[in-house]
Design a protein around this motif. Structure first.
Motif, PDB file in Angstrom:
ATOM      1  N   UNK A 128       5.050  24.073  -6.764  1.00  0.00           N
ATOM      2  CA  UNK A 128       5.727  23.150  -5.845  1.00  0.00           C
ATOM      3  C   UNK A 128       7.083  23.724  -5.453  1.00  0.00           C
ATOM      4  N   UNK A 129       7.295  23.944  -4.177  1.00  0.00           N
ATOM      5  CA  UNK A 129       8.553  24.530  -3.724  1.00  0.00           C
ATOM      6  C   UNK A 129       9.647  23.473  -3.700  1.00  0.00           C
ATOM      7  N   UNK A 130      10.933  23.879  -3.797  1.00  0.00           N
ATOM      8  CA  UNK A 130      12.033  22.917  -3.723  1.00  0.00           C
ATOM      9  C   UNK A 130      12.015  22.105  -2.425  1.00  0.00           C
ATOM     10  N   UNK A 131      11.660  22.759  -1.319  1.00  0.00           N
ATOM     11  CA  UNK A 131      11.617  22.050  -0.032  1.00  0.00           C
ATOM     12  C   UNK A 131      10.523  20.991  -0.035  1.00  0.00           C
ATOM     13  N   UNK A 132       9.361  21.321  -0.580  1.00  0.00           N
ATOM     14  CA  UNK A 132       8.279  20.341  -0.642  1.00  0.00           C
ATOM     15  C   UNK A 132       8.689  19.145  -1.492  1.00  0.00           C
ATOM     16  N   UNK A 133       9.337  19.450  -2.623  1.00  0.00           N
ATOM     17  CA  UNK A 133       9.773  18.345  -3.473  1.00  0.00           C
ATOM     18  C   UNK A 133      10.816  17.486  -2.755  1.00  0.00           C
ATOM     19  N   UNK A 134      11.778  18.127  -2.094  1.00  0.00           N
ATOM     20  CA  UNK A 134      12.827  17.382  -1.391  1.00  0.00           C
ATOM     21  C   UNK A 134      12.238  16.497  -0.297  1.00  0.00           C
ATOM     22  N   UNK A 135      11.260  17.027   0.437  1.00  0.00           N
ATOM     23  CA  UNK A 135      10.654  16.241   1.507  1.00  0.00           C
ATOM     24  C   UNK A 135       9.846  15.071   0.952  1.00  0.00           C
ATOM     25  N   UNK A 136       9.178  15.297  -0.174  1.00  0.00           N
ATOM     26  CA  UNK A 136       8.416  14.214  -0.794  1.00  0.00           C
ATOM     27  C   UNK A 136       9.344  13.111  -1.292  1.00  0.00           C
ATOM     28  N   UNK A 137      10.420  13.512  -1.949  1.00  0.00           N
ATOM     29  CA  UNK A 137      11.399  12.535  -2.435  1.00  0.00           C
ATOM     30  C   UNK A 137      12.030  11.785  -1.266  1.00  0.00           C
ATOM     31  N   UNK A 138      12.376  12.510  -0.201  1.00  0.00           N
ATOM     32  CA  UNK A 138      12.995  11.887   0.965  1.00  0.00           C
ATOM     33  C   UNK A 138      12.058  10.868   1.613  1.00  0.00           C
ATOM     34  N   UNK A 139      10.768  11.179   1.668  1.00  0.00           N
ATOM     35  CA  UNK A 139       9.834  10.235   2.266  1.00  0.00           C
ATOM     36  C   UNK A 139       9.719   8.957   1.443  1.00  0.00           C
ATOM     37  N   UNK A 140       9.703   9.096   0.118  1.00  0.00           N
ATOM     38  CA  UNK A 140       9.658   7.914  -0.733  1.00  0.00           C
ATOM     39  C   UNK A 140      10.923   7.069  -0.550  1.00  0.00           C
ATOM     40  N   UNK A 141      12.059   7.738  -0.395  1.00  0.00           N
ATOM     41  CA  UNK A 141      13.304   7.011  -0.165  1.00  0.00           C
ATOM     42  C   UNK A 141      13.269   6.281   1.176  1.00  0.00           C
ATOM     43  N   UNK A 142      12.760   6.954   2.193  1.00  0.00           N
ATOM     44  CA  UNK A 142      12.639   6.330   3.521  1.00  0.00           C
ATOM     45  C   UNK A 142      11.817   5.044   3.439  1.00  0.00           C
ATOM     46  N   UNK A 143      10.644   5.162   2.841  1.00  0.00           N
ATOM     47  CA  UNK A 143       9.740   4.014   2.787  1.00  0.00           C
ATOM     48  C   UNK A 143      10.370   2.837   2.050  1.00  0.00           C
ATOM     49  N   UNK A 144      11.016   3.142   0.926  1.00  0.00           N
ATOM     50  CA  UNK A 144      11.642   2.086   0.140  1.00  0.00           C
ATOM     51  C   UNK A 144      12.784   1.416   0.907  1.00  0.00           C
ATOM     52  N   UNK A 145      13.581   2.206   1.585  1.00  0.00           N
ATOM     53  CA  UNK A 145      14.711   1.663   2.332  1.00  0.00           C
ATOM     54  C   UNK A 145      14.260   0.822   3.525  1.00  0.00           C
ATOM     55  N   UNK A 146      13.165   1.205   4.153  1.00  0.00           N
ATOM     56  CA  UNK A 146      12.652   0.404   5.270  1.00  0.00           C
ATOM     57  C   UNK A 146      12.232  -0.977   4.780  1.00  0.00           C
ATOM     58  N   UNK A 182       0.828  -1.211   0.000  1.00  0.00           N
ATOM     59  CA  UNK A 182       0.000   0.000   0.000  1.00  0.00           C
ATOM     60  C   UNK A 182       0.861   1.259   0.000  1.00  0.00           C
ATOM     61  N   UNK A 183       1.920   1.266   0.807  1.00  0.00           N
ATOM     62  CA  UNK A 183       2.781   2.445   0.900  1.00  0.00           C
ATOM     63  C   UNK A 183       3.518   2.694  -0.404  1.00  0.00           C
ATOM     64  N   UNK A 184       4.097   1.655  -0.986  1.00  0.00           N
ATOM     65  CA  UNK A 184       4.838   1.816  -2.246  1.00  0.00           C
ATOM     66  C   UNK A 184       3.907   2.250  -3.374  1.00  0.00           C
ATOM     67  N   UNK A 185       2.688   1.706  -3.385  1.00  0.00           N
ATOM     68  CA  UNK A 185       1.725   2.106  -4.411  1.00  0.00           C
ATOM     69  C   UNK A 185       1.355   3.585  -4.266  1.00  0.00           C
ATOM     70  N   UNK A 186       1.143   4.040  -3.035  1.00  0.00           N
ATOM     71  CA  UNK A 186       0.830   5.450  -2.812  1.00  0.00           C
ATOM     72  C   UNK A 186       2.017   6.343  -3.162  1.00  0.00           C
ATOM     73  N   UNK A 187       3.237   5.834  -2.935  1.00  0.00           N
ATOM     74  CA  UNK A 187       4.418   6.618  -3.300  1.00  0.00           C
ATOM     75  C   UNK A 187       4.544   6.762  -4.819  1.00  0.00           C
TER      76      UNK A 187
END
Length: 250
Positions: free
Chosen positions: A168-186, A150-155
């Motif tokens: 879309x601000x650079x910070x928003x994009x960076x945080x979104x990308x970072x969250x997807x990386x977190x989920x995948x790495x977990x 479910x998490x990977x599909x939502x990502x």
């Protein structure tokens, strides 16, 4: 009588102090006390995996699905038999380093040596402990990977939608990308831990069989085979973060 009372008082005080410390640090039967729990108690998993490979963690709040992913990941990341008995009383929860931060090579014999060396009433209880640990992992497998799907599909949906988000601000994009990386790495972290557990369980069973043969070995072998088959064919796998190869140690 007064002398006897004076001798007993220090003993009573020591017992009360130990009970107080136990009540502060750990709950009944090794469970973390409710006062030590919080909705985001496993949030640190995301920061740990990203920082361990040189990435920045996301500052976004966790979604319900992301929180559940982390809650289900922790018991699969914590090595079985990793806590000595006294920690069941004096605290049982601690953050763990991700496999990409560890400098020591995975030791597949550690679980088996701990299982065999710990005092047991009989060799049958060692087999029972092994069977229980493997069965726990088999039971946890489907809930965790169901959450991961479910998490990977939502990502994937998050990633596709970013191109259409206005201003879309650079910070928003960076945080979104970072969250997807977190989920995948977990997800990758759990996958590595499962592969290591299968190896550890097999080593432990082999030693038990030669030291104390028992018909219980067949049940343990069947469960380990079931866990190995699930681990070899996970329903979803985390992807390396944006082309960065993630190397599994051990």
């Amino acid at each position: 009588m007064p002398d006897t009372i004076r001798q007993i008082r220090p003993v009573i005080s020591a017992v009360l102090l130990a009970a107080t410390l136990g009540a502060c640090s750990g709950g009944d039967f090794g469970r973390t006390r409710e006062s030590m729990r919080s909705d985001d108690m496993h949030r640190w998993l995301g920061a740990e995996v990203t920082s361990s490979v040189g990435l920045k963690p996301s500052q976004f709040q966790l979604t319900d699905e992301e929180r559940q992913l982390r809650d289900l990941a922790y018991p699969m990341i914590e090595p079985p038999l990793s806590r000595p008995a006294w920690k069941s009383v004096f605290g049982d929860y601690k953050p763990l380093p991700s496999p990409w931060r560890q400098k020591i090579v995975f030791d597949r014999t550690m679980y088996g040596r701990t299982l065999i060396d710990e005092p047991h009433r009989s060799h049958s209880s060692r087999y029972a402990q092994l069977i229980e640990d493997v069965r726990n992992d088999v039971t946890r497998f489907e809930p965790f990977f169901g959450s991961a799907i479910r998490v990977i599909d939502l990502d994937r949906k998050r990633d596709a939608s970013m191109a259409r988000v206005s201003a879309l601000s650079p910070k928003e994009r960076d945080d979104a990308v970072a969250r997807m990386q977190e989920n995948s790495l977990i997800v990758q972290w759990v996958q590595q831990c499962l592969e290591q557990r299968v190896s550890s369980y097999r080593w432990a069973l082999e030693r038990l069989v030669i030291q104390a043969p028992d018909v219980m070995a067949a049940d343990a072998d069947r469960l380990i085979g079931e866990l190995a088959a699930q681990t070899a064919n996970p329903p979803v796998q985390g992807q390396p973060p944006y082309g960065r190869a993630v190397v599994s140690k051990g």
